[in-house]
Design a protein around this motif. Structure first.
Motif, PDB file in Angstrom:
ATOM      1  N   ARG A  44      24.223 -23.217  -8.775  1.00  0.00           N
ATOM      2  CA  ARG A  44      23.005 -22.404  -8.747  1.00  0.00           C
ATOM      3  C   ARG A  44      22.513 -22.338  -7.315  1.00  0.00           C
ATOM      4  NH1 ARG A  44      21.151 -25.379 -13.749  1.00  0.00           N
ATOM      5  NH2 ARG A  44      21.739 -23.943 -15.375  1.00  0.00           N
ATOM      6  N   VAL A  45      22.035 -21.186  -6.927  1.00  0.00           N
ATOM      7  CA  VAL A  45      21.494 -21.024  -5.592  1.00  0.00           C
ATOM      8  C   VAL A  45      20.074 -21.566  -5.615  1.00  0.00           C
ATOM      9  CG1 VAL A  45      20.865 -19.372  -3.807  1.00  0.00           C
ATOM     10  CG2 VAL A  45      22.941 -19.019  -5.141  1.00  0.00           C
ATOM     11  N   ASN A  46      19.797 -22.499  -4.696  1.00  0.00           N
ATOM     12  CA  ASN A  46      18.463 -23.092  -4.583  1.00  0.00           C
ATOM     13  C   ASN A  46      17.610 -22.165  -3.733  1.00  0.00           C
ATOM     14  OD1 ASN A  46      16.198 -24.639  -4.278  1.00  0.00           O
ATOM     15  ND2 ASN A  46      17.310 -26.527  -3.764  1.00  0.00           N
ATOM     16  N   THR A  47      16.578 -21.595  -4.340  1.00  0.00           N
ATOM     17  CA  THR A  47      15.729 -20.661  -3.615  1.00  0.00           C
ATOM     18  C   THR A  47      14.585 -21.376  -2.913  1.00  0.00           C
ATOM     19  OG1 THR A  47      14.450 -20.235  -5.619  1.00  0.00           O
ATOM     20  CG2 THR A  47      16.299 -18.731  -5.116  1.00  0.00           C
ATOM     21  N   GLY A  51      25.786 -22.158  -2.597  1.00  0.00           N
ATOM     22  CA  GLY A  51      24.452 -22.721  -2.740  1.00  0.00           C
ATOM     23  C   GLY A  51      24.375 -24.167  -2.288  1.00  0.00           C
ATOM     24  N   ASP A  52      23.285 -24.788  -2.661  1.00  0.00           N
ATOM     25  CA  ASP A  52      22.990 -26.168  -2.316  1.00  0.00           C
ATOM     26  C   ASP A  52      24.004 -27.104  -2.988  1.00  0.00           C
ATOM     27  OD1 ASP A  52      21.935 -28.702  -2.074  1.00  0.00           O
ATOM     28  OD2 ASP A  52      19.961 -28.187  -2.872  1.00  0.00           O
ATOM     29  N   PRO A  53      24.705 -27.973  -2.202  1.00  0.00           N
ATOM     30  CA  PRO A  53      25.694 -28.848  -2.812  1.00  0.00           C
ATOM     31  C   PRO A  53      25.105 -29.828  -3.825  1.00  0.00           C
ATOM     32  CG  PRO A  53      25.587 -29.188  -0.428  1.00  0.00           C
ATOM     33  CD  PRO A  53      24.641 -28.093  -0.770  1.00  0.00           C
ATOM     34  N   ALA A  54      23.808 -30.071  -3.777  1.00  0.00           N
ATOM     35  CA  ALA A  54      23.173 -30.959  -4.744  1.00  0.00           C
ATOM     36  C   ALA A  54      22.689 -30.194  -5.975  1.00  0.00           C
ATOM     37  CB  ALA A  54      21.995 -31.684  -4.094  1.00  0.00           C
ATOM     38  N   ALA A  55      22.717 -28.874  -5.926  1.00  0.00           N
ATOM     39  CA  ALA A  55      22.241 -28.070  -7.047  1.00  0.00           C
ATOM     40  C   ALA A  55      23.240 -28.155  -8.204  1.00  0.00           C
ATOM     41  CB  ALA A  55      22.077 -26.617  -6.611  1.00  0.00           C
ATOM     42  N   PRO A  56      22.730 -28.025  -9.412  1.00  0.00           N
ATOM     43  CA  PRO A  56      23.631 -28.054 -10.569  1.00  0.00           C
ATOM     44  C   PRO A  56      24.485 -26.785 -10.631  1.00  0.00           C
ATOM     45  CG  PRO A  56      21.387 -27.590 -11.263  1.00  0.00           C
ATOM     46  CD  PRO A  56      21.334 -27.879  -9.787  1.00  0.00           C
ATOM     47  N   THR A  61      29.515 -21.411 -14.986  1.00  0.00           N
ATOM     48  CA  THR A  61      30.506 -22.315 -14.399  1.00  0.00           C
ATOM     49  C   THR A  61      30.818 -23.459 -15.353  1.00  0.00           C
ATOM     50  OG1 THR A  61      29.877 -21.773 -12.140  1.00  0.00           O
ATOM     51  CG2 THR A  61      30.962 -23.887 -12.464  1.00  0.00           C
ATOM     52  N   ARG A  62      29.779 -24.050 -15.917  1.00  0.00           N
ATOM     53  CA  ARG A  62      30.000 -25.140 -16.873  1.00  0.00           C
ATOM     54  C   ARG A  62      30.763 -24.649 -18.103  1.00  0.00           C
ATOM     55  NH1 ARG A  62      26.416 -27.349 -19.489  1.00  0.00           N
ATOM     56  NH2 ARG A  62      24.801 -25.764 -19.386  1.00  0.00           N
ATOM     57  N   ALA A  63      30.414 -23.445 -18.566  1.00  0.00           N
ATOM     58  CA  ALA A  63      31.112 -22.883 -19.721  1.00  0.00           C
ATOM     59  C   ALA A  63      32.578 -22.614 -19.393  1.00  0.00           C
ATOM     60  CB  ALA A  63      30.422 -21.606 -20.187  1.00  0.00           C
ATOM     61  N   ARG A  64      32.847 -22.145 -18.174  1.00  0.00           N
ATOM     62  CA  ARG A  64      34.244 -21.892 -17.782  1.00  0.00           C
ATOM     63  C   ARG A  64      35.030 -23.185 -17.696  1.00  0.00           C
ATOM     64  NH1 ARG A  64      38.721 -21.468 -17.539  1.00  0.00           N
ATOM     65  NH2 ARG A  64      40.020 -19.984 -16.394  1.00  0.00           N
ATOM     66  N   LEU A  65      34.363 -24.277 -17.264  1.00  0.00           N
ATOM     67  CA  LEU A  65      35.020 -25.579 -17.261  1.00  0.00           C
ATOM     68  C   LEU A  65      35.352 -26.025 -18.682  1.00  0.00           C
ATOM     69  CD1 LEU A  65      33.114 -27.511 -14.460  1.00  0.00           C
ATOM     70  CD2 LEU A  65      35.580 -27.032 -14.556  1.00  0.00           C
ATOM     71  N   GLU A  66      34.482 -25.710 -19.632  1.00  0.00           N
ATOM     72  CA  GLU A  66      34.782 -26.038 -21.031  1.00  0.00           C
ATOM     73  C   GLU A  66      35.993 -25.244 -21.516  1.00  0.00           C
ATOM     74  OE1 GLU A  66      32.289 -27.100 -24.014  1.00  0.00           O
ATOM     75  OE2 GLU A  66      30.778 -28.017 -22.716  1.00  0.00           O
ATOM     76  N   VAL A  67      36.111 -23.975 -21.099  1.00  0.00           N
ATOM     77  CA  VAL A  67      37.291 -23.181 -21.446  1.00  0.00           C
ATOM     78  C   VAL A  67      38.540 -23.836 -20.851  1.00  0.00           C
ATOM     79  CG1 VAL A  67      38.467 -20.960 -21.127  1.00  0.00           C
ATOM     80  CG2 VAL A  67      36.023 -21.003 -21.644  1.00  0.00           C
ATOM     81  N   ALA A  68      38.439 -24.244 -19.590  1.00  0.00           N
ATOM     82  CA  ALA A  68      39.587 -24.879 -18.923  1.00  0.00           C
ATOM     83  C   ALA A  68      40.009 -26.143 -19.654  1.00  0.00           C
ATOM     84  CB  ALA A  68      39.240 -25.184 -17.467  1.00  0.00           C
TER      85      ALA A  68
END
Length: 168
Positions: A163-166, A4-9, A14-21
């Motif tokens: 997130r994919v920017n539509t 997706g868009d490199p500026a998109a969040p 993904t954020r939850a998986r980073l918290e697991v990491a």
């Protein structure tokens, strides 16, 4: 695999998986620190010189294991698992799983501190600089690999999904 868009969040999963990491990193570091026996840790008779220190270390490891467990449940929910699947995986009812992890999920969704109110510098760092947080974990993984095969140069950040920017 940054999609997706490199500026998109980043996606919630993904954020939850980073918290697991991060929780796994914290757990591993605390457990690893408990392995060496310091030169002056034991008295000549083999008893501890610092009463309660080993138990305190174990309590820190247990707390980190609980945070890892909660983060894993929240990740599964963000990745689409329903409470039935979470419960089945843990051998409990969907209701018991929801009762155990719902507050952690709400805290994650709202970007709040942990369910027990602990302040998390990590959650703030992840919210403000998710790619930098992932790269910090890349560095840690690469410093601690031990026969893990070829992890590449981005063993954490390389799997992030935005997130994919539509364009709407």
């Amino acid at each position: 695999m940054v999609e997706g868009d490199p500026a998109a969040p980043y996606t919630d999963a993904t954020r939850a998986r980073l918290e697991v990491a991060f929780a796994a990193y914290e757990l591993a570091d605390l457990a690893r620190a408990a392995v060496p026996i310091g030169e002056h840790e034991l008295s000549p008779d083999g008893t501890g010189r610092s009463a309660g220190a080993t138990l305190a270390d174990a309590a820190h490891v247990l707390g980190a294991a609980r945070r890892f467990f909660e983060a894993a449940a929240v990740f599964e929910r963000m990745a689409g698992a329903d409470w039935e699947l979470v419960g089945d995986t843990l051998g409990v009812s969907a209701r018991a799983a929801r009762d155990r992890f719902a507050v952690a999920e709400v805290c994650f969704r709202e970007g709040a501190n942990g369910p027990r109110g602990e302040t998390s510098w990590w959650r703030a760092h992840l919210a403000e600089q998710p790619l930098e947080a992932a790269r910090d974990l890349d560095d840690w993984v690469l410093r601690h690999r031990d026969g893990d095969g070829d992890l590449g140069t981005t063993p954490v950040s390389g799997g992030l999904v935005r997130r994919v920017n539509t364009g709407g």
